[in-house]
Design an enzyme around this catalytic site. Structure first.
Site, PDB file in Angstrom:
ATOM      1  N   TYR A   1     -21.403  43.010 -13.238  1.00 14.26           N
ATOM      2  CA  TYR A   1     -21.509  43.423 -14.640  1.00 14.26           C
ATOM      3  C   TYR A   1     -22.772  44.276 -14.823  1.00 14.26           C
ATOM      4  CZ  TYR A   1     -17.856  40.378 -16.545  1.00 14.26           C
ATOM      5  OH  TYR A   1     -16.661  39.798 -16.869  1.00 14.26           O
TER       6      TYR A   1
ATOM      7  N   ARG B   1     -11.307  37.198 -17.731  1.00 19.64           N
ATOM      8  CA  ARG B   1     -11.316  37.661 -19.119  1.00 19.64           C
ATOM      9  C   ARG B   1     -12.572  38.475 -19.377  1.00 19.64           C
ATOM     10  NH1 ARG B   1     -10.699  31.650 -21.791  1.00 19.64           N
ATOM     11  NH2 ARG B   1      -9.071  30.942 -20.366  1.00 19.64           N
TER      12      ARG B   1
ATOM     13  N   ASP C   1     -14.723  39.335 -22.994  1.00 14.81           N
ATOM     14  CA  ASP C   1     -14.716  38.922 -24.398  1.00 14.81           C
ATOM     15  C   ASP C   1     -14.539  40.110 -25.340  1.00 14.81           C
ATOM     16  OD1 ASP C   1     -15.129  36.077 -24.115  1.00 14.81           O
ATOM     17  OD2 ASP C   1     -17.121  36.580 -23.359  1.00 14.81           O
TER      18      ASP C   1
ATOM     19  N   ARG D   1     -24.598  37.633 -21.205  1.00 12.96           N
ATOM     20  CA  ARG D   1     -25.166  37.897 -22.526  1.00 12.96           C
ATOM     21  C   ARG D   1     -26.266  36.892 -22.886  1.00 12.96           C
ATOM     22  NH1 ARG D   1     -19.889  38.143 -26.029  1.00 12.96           N
ATOM     23  NH2 ARG D   1     -21.409  38.401 -27.723  1.00 12.96           N
TER      24      ARG D   1
END
Lengths: 244, 244
Positions: A110, A50, A52, A197
């Site tokens: 990422y 997933r 977000d 994050r």
């Protein structure tokens, strides 16, 4: 029955994330709807994971099984003509039937983008976090380097989540600076929810001196989510690569 | 009474252009509304010129007169805290009472951005024109160079407009290429409505061979809007500088 792998780029700004949710616009849901029109079948698209709400992807990977006779290039072209302009299929290809985009992912990479200056860049406002206080790049690099390797990342997982195994391995973690734009690249065998994050939110506090390097070490070692900084906004985060 | 000059950057995507229009969201209208809140006066903001719906600005210039005791920096800060995130005041400064942002502009510089490749860049989709056919850069440069100097630009003015004086002077016209991104920079003493977009739309047809260089010459010489190409989309156009 064929198995088709898609490589997808998307601007997550206007979506409630990757995963299908009832009555909400999601990336997965938007693509599945068009695949149904193209193949005439009810398609279940399996993503590598997933992302977000508000998170972007340069190369998300997903696969789906179909009995359609359309070849991958036809499916790619049909999807790109039907999908909205914030989702684009970069490639479509046959893969062995046993390929599974989530279970077979060996690592994901990422990238998190931070604009560090006084003046905003309004044209890029949905694609970075604008941080005004001057950041100490070397101190941030020192903090990030502590995370490399295999560790318990409980301190950086989503608040209130109760995951069985908070151990992950970070293969690569680098901070690049290009004028006012900072990019943190993290490759790991997997990520806890909000892990990037939460790391970025905390490391930025290291960067402007609210948290010392020693305090950062203690936060990481404590395996307690409540000690870390506030999580960085979704809009600066990009899924850049999935390795199989 | 003071005269204050603003330098403004905006993303025009969500506006009906610069100029105030009844019941429509415009850049001028949005800023005037906040200036009224800040100064308590009904402010008329004079821009260097209009930009059309969807056109962006890196450095639009505008001025307004006020009796407010707030210094320019206070006005700048107040505006930036109140304006939406797609408009930003880069500077505010006192100028002599006779300064007029439109009448005193000596030249304006526009930039037009074209992405020339197969694959779209979805993150930049609102800030360039995506042209897939391979463009011949040298041929485009040859066409653009014909426009330099003082000429009648009727061939590139807005369809149906009846302007008294279609003579303008282009001081500089350059095409830069940075990988797949082309930027056409045009500095002139003034622009007819849609002039840049009509030039770009026609020159792109030269670039992929639909119009020959000779035909381009004839179109320019004919002073007839009906011969030129379709105008390029607004989203690739940026007002980059106003010189006084």
């Amino acid at each position: 029955m064929k198995n088709i792998k898609l490589t997808i780029t998307y601007d997550g700004s206007n979506y409630h994330g990757w995963q299908v949710q009832k009555d909400k616009k999601t990336i997965q849901g938007t693509i599945e709807l068009q695949l149904k029109k193209i193949t005439g079948e009810k398609i279940r698209l399996i993503g590598s994971g997933r992302t977000d709400a508000g998170v972007h992807a340069l190369n998300q990977v997903a696969n789906f099984k179909t009995d359609s006779d359309l070849i991958p290039l036809q499916i790619q072209k049909a999807l790109n003509s039907l999908l909205p302009e914030d989702i684009y299929i970069k490639s479509a290809e046959y893969v062995p039937l046993e390929f599974h985009a989530r279970y077979m992912a060996k690592s994901k990479t990422y990238e998190y983008r931070i604009l560090n200056r006084q003046e905003p860049n309004i044209f890029q406002r949905k694609y970075h976090w604008h941080v005004i206080p001057k950041l100490d790049i070397e101190r941030m690099r020192s903090a990030l380097s502590l995370l490399k390797g295999t560790h318990d990342f409980s301190s950086f997982m989503s608040a209130g989540s109760s995951i069985k195994d908070p151990i992950r391995t970070i293969f690569k973690i680098e901070l690049y600076k290009d004028n006012d734009l900072l990019k943190v690249i993290i490759e790991a065998n997997g990520f806890l929810r909000y892990m990037v994050r939460n790391i970025i939110g905390t490391v930025v506090q290291v960067g402007y001196g609210k948290i010392s390097l020693n305090e950062f070490k203690n936060i990481f070692a404590a395996r307690d989510r409540r000690l870390a900084g506030k999580k960085a906004p979704a809009k600066g985060l990009f899924l850049v690569k999935v390795r199989y």
